[in-house]
Design a protein around this motif. Structure first.
Motif, short mmCIF file in Angstrom:
data_model
loop_
_atom_site.label_atom_id
_atom_site.label_comp_id
_atom_site.label_asym_id
_atom_site.label_seq_id
_atom_site.Cartn_x
_atom_site.Cartn_y
_atom_site.Cartn_z
N GLY A 1 1.27 -1.36 -0.02
CA GLY A 1 0.38 0.09 0.08
C GLY A 1 0.94 1.52 0.02
N ASN A 2 2.43 1.19 0.18
CA ASN A 2 3.26 2.31 0.05
C ASN A 2 2.82 2.91 -1.68
OD1 ASN A 2 4.85 1.29 -2.07
ND2 ASN A 2 6.85 1.02 -0.78
N GLY A 3 2.35 2.32 -2.47
CA GLY A 3 1.84 3.50 -3.71
C GLY A 3 3.27 3.01 -4.85
N MET A 4 4.21 2.55 -5.04
CA MET A 4 5.03 2.24 -4.63
C MET A 4 4.56 1.27 -6.99
SD MET A 4 8.35 -0.92 -6.38
CE MET A 4 7.19 -1.63 -5.58
N LEU A 5 3.85 0.24 -6.91
CA LEU A 5 3.46 -0.39 -7.38
C LEU A 5 2.49 0.61 -8.48
CD1 LEU A 5 2.35 -3.99 -6.44
CD2 LEU A 5 4.85 -3.36 -7.32
N ASP A 6 1.90 0.86 -8.61
CA ASP A 6 0.93 1.76 -8.94
C ASP A 6 2.11 3.29 -9.89
OD1 ASP A 6 -1.57 1.17 -7.91
OD2 ASP A 6 -1.76 1.81 -5.47
N GLU A 7 2.83 3.19 -8.97
CA GLU A 7 3.75 4.28 -10.02
C GLU A 7 3.94 3.87 -10.35
OE1 GLU A 7 6.01 8.15 -10.64
OE2 GLU A 7 3.72 7.52 -9.54
N LYS B 1 0.84 -5.63 -11.86
CA LYS B 1 0.96 -4.90 -10.66
C LYS B 1 -0.34 -6.08 -10.04
CE LYS B 1 -1.70 -2.57 -7.54
NZ LYS B 1 -2.49 -1.00 -7.41
N ALA B 2 -0.57 -6.53 -10.77
CA ALA B 2 -1.57 -8.27 -10.39
C ALA B 2 -0.41 -9.39 -10.14
CB ALA B 2 -2.81 -8.70 -11.32
N LEU B 3 0.28 -9.81 -11.20
CA LEU B 3 1.56 -10.54 -10.86
C LEU B 3 2.86 -9.97 -9.85
CD1 LEU B 3 1.89 -11.04 -15.15
CD2 LEU B 3 1.10 -12.90 -13.39
N SER B 4 3.01 -8.52 -9.48
CA SER B 4 3.63 -8.15 -9.20
C SER B 4 3.07 -8.67 -7.19
CB SER B 4 4.06 -6.35 -8.52
OG SER B 4 5.41 -6.46 -8.61
N GLU B 5 1.97 -8.04 -7.91
CA GLU B 5 1.36 -8.50 -5.73
C GLU B 5 0.72 -10.05 -5.52
OE1 GLU B 5 -1.89 -4.59 -5.94
OE2 GLU B 5 -2.71 -6.18 -6.81
N LYS B 6 0.92 -10.99 -6.51
CA LYS B 6 1.45 -12.33 -7.16
C LYS B 6 2.62 -13.08 -6.51
CE LYS B 6 -1.15 -16.47 -8.62
NZ LYS B 6 -1.81 -16.72 -9.84
N TYR B 7 3.95 -13.12 -7.63
CA TYR B 7 4.67 -13.16 -6.95
C TYR B 7 5.91 -12.81 -6.87
CZ TYR B 7 2.30 -16.85 -9.89
OH TYR B 7 1.22 -17.72 -10.23
N GLY B 8 6.11 -10.96 -6.53
CA GLY B 8 6.62 -10.06 -6.22
C GLY B 8 8.02 -10.84 -5.01
N TYR B 9 7.00 -11.42 -4.21
CA TYR B 9 8.04 -11.33 -2.58
C TYR B 9 9.35 -12.90 -2.95
CZ TYR B 9 8.61 -13.43 1.28
OH TYR B 9 9.27 -14.14 2.72
N LEU B 10 8.33 -13.21 -4.18
CA LEU B 10 9.09 -14.44 -4.01
C LEU B 10 9.95 -14.44 -4.94
CD1 LEU B 10 9.59 -18.01 -4.12
CD2 LEU B 10 7.48 -18.49 -6.07
#
Length: 88
Positions: free
Chosen positions: A47-53, A61-70
């Motif tokens: 929620g810090n806005g980095m993905l939106d930016e 964005k959806a892929l990053s939210e799903k797989y970004g940590y891994l």
């Protein structure tokens, strides 16, 4: 949490043991990723806005939210492997 010593102000997320090339040559090495630290970094960034930016579109964005940590942990692990090979 308090940090100090050589790692301050950044917490290490991966460690290669041992670091000395002569020890690696004689005894081998071990690489460790500290998942609790990377998890805390990931959770604090939600929620810090980095993905939106920086994401190109909603699909990225959806892929990053799903797989970004891994993907972040895999990148660190691959980096540690490359460092070990180069240090040999």
């Amino acid at each position: 949490m308090t940090l100090g010593g050589e790692c301050y102000p950044s917490t290490p997320i991966g460690i290669n043991l041992p670091n000395a090339n002569w020890l690696r040559k004689e005894y081998g090495s071990k690489s460790v990723t500290m998942d609790n630290i990377t998890y805390a970094y990931d959770q604090s960034a939600i929620g810090n806005g980095m993905l939106d930016e920086f994401c190109y579109d909603p699909e990225e964005k959806a892929l990053s939210e799903k797989y970004g940590y891994l993907a972040g942990n895999l990148t660190t692990d691959l980096h540690e492997c490359v460092v070990m090979v180069q240090g040999s």
